[in-house]
Scaffold this motif. Structure first.
Motif, short mmCIF file in Angstrom:
data_model
loop_
_atom_site.label_atom_id
_atom_site.label_comp_id
_atom_site.label_asym_id
_atom_site.label_seq_id
_atom_site.Cartn_x
_atom_site.Cartn_y
_atom_site.Cartn_z
N ALA A 125 0.65 -1.00 -0.03
CA ALA A 125 -0.06 0.20 0.24
C ALA A 125 0.97 0.94 -0.18
CB ALA A 125 -1.05 0.11 1.29
N ARG A 126 2.16 1.69 0.50
CA ARG A 126 3.21 2.24 0.53
C ARG A 126 3.05 2.85 -0.54
NH1 ARG A 126 4.24 -0.19 5.81
NH2 ARG A 126 6.54 -0.28 4.84
N GLU A 127 4.25 1.57 -1.07
CA GLU A 127 4.63 1.77 -2.79
C GLU A 127 3.79 2.61 -3.20
OE1 GLU A 127 5.94 -2.01 -3.00
OE2 GLU A 127 8.05 -2.16 -2.18
N LYS A 128 2.52 1.22 -3.46
CA LYS A 128 1.16 2.20 -4.54
C LYS A 128 1.45 3.44 -4.07
CE LYS A 128 -2.92 0.31 -6.33
NZ LYS A 128 -4.09 2.66 -5.89
N ALA A 131 3.54 5.49 -5.31
CA ALA A 131 3.71 5.62 -7.28
C ALA A 131 2.81 6.68 -7.44
CB ALA A 131 3.64 4.36 -7.79
N ASP A 132 1.38 6.39 -6.81
CA ASP A 132 0.08 7.11 -6.79
C ASP A 132 0.31 8.58 -7.05
OD1 ASP A 132 -1.36 4.68 -8.28
OD2 ASP A 132 -2.35 5.29 -6.22
N ARG A 133 1.33 9.06 -6.08
CA ARG A 133 1.71 9.86 -5.60
C ARG A 133 3.16 10.70 -6.50
NH1 ARG A 133 6.10 12.69 -4.19
NH2 ARG A 133 7.17 10.43 -2.92
N LYS A 134 3.77 9.31 -6.97
CA LYS A 134 4.79 10.26 -8.34
C LYS A 134 3.91 10.38 -9.50
CE LYS A 134 9.04 8.15 -6.00
NZ LYS A 134 10.17 6.94 -6.31
N LYS A 135 3.10 9.64 -9.74
CA LYS A 135 2.50 9.61 -10.95
C LYS A 135 1.37 11.13 -10.43
CE LYS A 135 -1.02 7.47 -13.48
NZ LYS A 135 -1.98 6.08 -13.91
N GLU A 138 4.02 13.87 -11.20
CA GLU A 138 4.49 13.94 -12.49
C GLU A 138 3.17 14.05 -14.12
OE1 GLU A 138 7.25 13.34 -15.67
OE2 GLU A 138 7.70 12.60 -13.60
N GLU A 139 2.25 13.37 -13.79
CA GLU A 139 1.24 14.36 -14.26
C GLU A 139 0.68 15.84 -13.73
OE1 GLU A 139 -2.33 12.02 -12.95
OE2 GLU A 139 -1.61 10.18 -14.23
N GLU A 140 0.88 15.87 -12.74
CA GLU A 140 1.32 17.63 -12.54
C GLU A 140 2.41 18.01 -13.20
OE1 GLU A 140 -0.56 20.65 -11.10
OE2 GLU A 140 -1.47 18.73 -10.60
N ARG A 141 3.32 17.93 -13.06
CA ARG A 141 4.86 18.43 -13.94
C ARG A 141 3.64 18.55 -15.46
NH1 ARG A 141 8.19 17.20 -16.56
NH2 ARG A 141 8.44 15.53 -16.66
N LYS A 142 3.18 17.41 -16.01
CA LYS A 142 3.52 17.90 -17.26
C LYS A 142 2.44 18.76 -17.53
CE LYS A 142 4.92 12.99 -18.65
NZ LYS A 142 4.57 11.11 -19.14
N ARG A 143 1.50 18.74 -16.77
CA ARG A 143 0.21 19.61 -17.15
C ARG A 143 0.78 21.11 -17.17
NH1 ARG A 143 -3.48 22.55 -14.23
NH2 ARG A 143 -2.69 21.79 -12.33
N ARG A 144 1.51 21.33 -16.12
CA ARG A 144 2.29 22.32 -15.59
C ARG A 144 2.60 23.19 -17.03
NH1 ARG A 144 3.52 22.54 -9.56
NH2 ARG A 144 1.15 22.96 -8.73
N GLU A 145 3.68 22.65 -17.80
CA GLU A 145 4.73 22.46 -18.79
C GLU A 145 3.74 22.69 -19.67
OE1 GLU A 145 6.93 19.50 -18.97
OE2 GLU A 145 8.03 19.05 -17.40
#
Length: 145
Positions: A125-128, A131-135, A138-145
């Motif tokens: 659950a922690r890893e997921k 991974a969800d947080r990183k995803k 990453e999505e937030e970063r891409k959306r901002r770019e």
């Protein structure tokens, strides 16, 4: 003739005295024999009674010995039964303790497995979540770019 008569009378009296004496001697002899016979019978009866007393005493002794042995055997049987019962009770308790230990070990093993399973679930659950947080990041970063 008077002399002959006197002598004949004396001879007759002497014969009567001899006969009386002989009868008295025979009567005394008979009395003594009867006394001896009575004493012999009394002695036989005394011996017979003594033999009966000895036999009865022996019977009582043997009966007392038989009862004593019977009682000893009963006590020995009771002792053996009590020993066997105590042994069975010890074995039963030992078996219960063994089963309780097996059950305790099994519960401990299950609890350890459950703890490991939960730790594994928590790690996954922690890893997921990571991974969800990183995803998302990453999505937030891409959306901002």
């Amino acid at each position: 003739e008077a002399e002959e008569k006197r002598l004949a009378e004396e001879a007759r009296k002497a014969e009567e005295e001899r006969i009386k004496a002989e009868e008295a001697r025979k009567a005394e002899e008979k009395r003594l024999q009867e006394e001896e016979e009575r004493l012999r019978k009394e002695e036989e009866e005394r011996k017979r009674q003594e033999q009966i007393r000895r036999e009865e005493a022996e019977k009582r002794r043997k009966e007392a010995e038989r009862k004593r042995k019977e009682q000893e055997e009963l006590l020995e049987q009771e002792r053996k039964m009590a020993e066997e019962k105590a042994k069975q009770e010890r074995e039963r308790r030992a078996e219960e303790a063994k089963q309780a230990e097996i059950k305790r070990q099994e519960q401990k093993r299950k609890a350890e497995e459950e703890r490991k399973r939960r730790e594994e679930e928590a790690r996954i659950a922690r890893e997921k979540a990571e991974a969800d947080r990183k995803k998302k990041a990453e999505e937030e970063r891409k959306r901002r770019e």
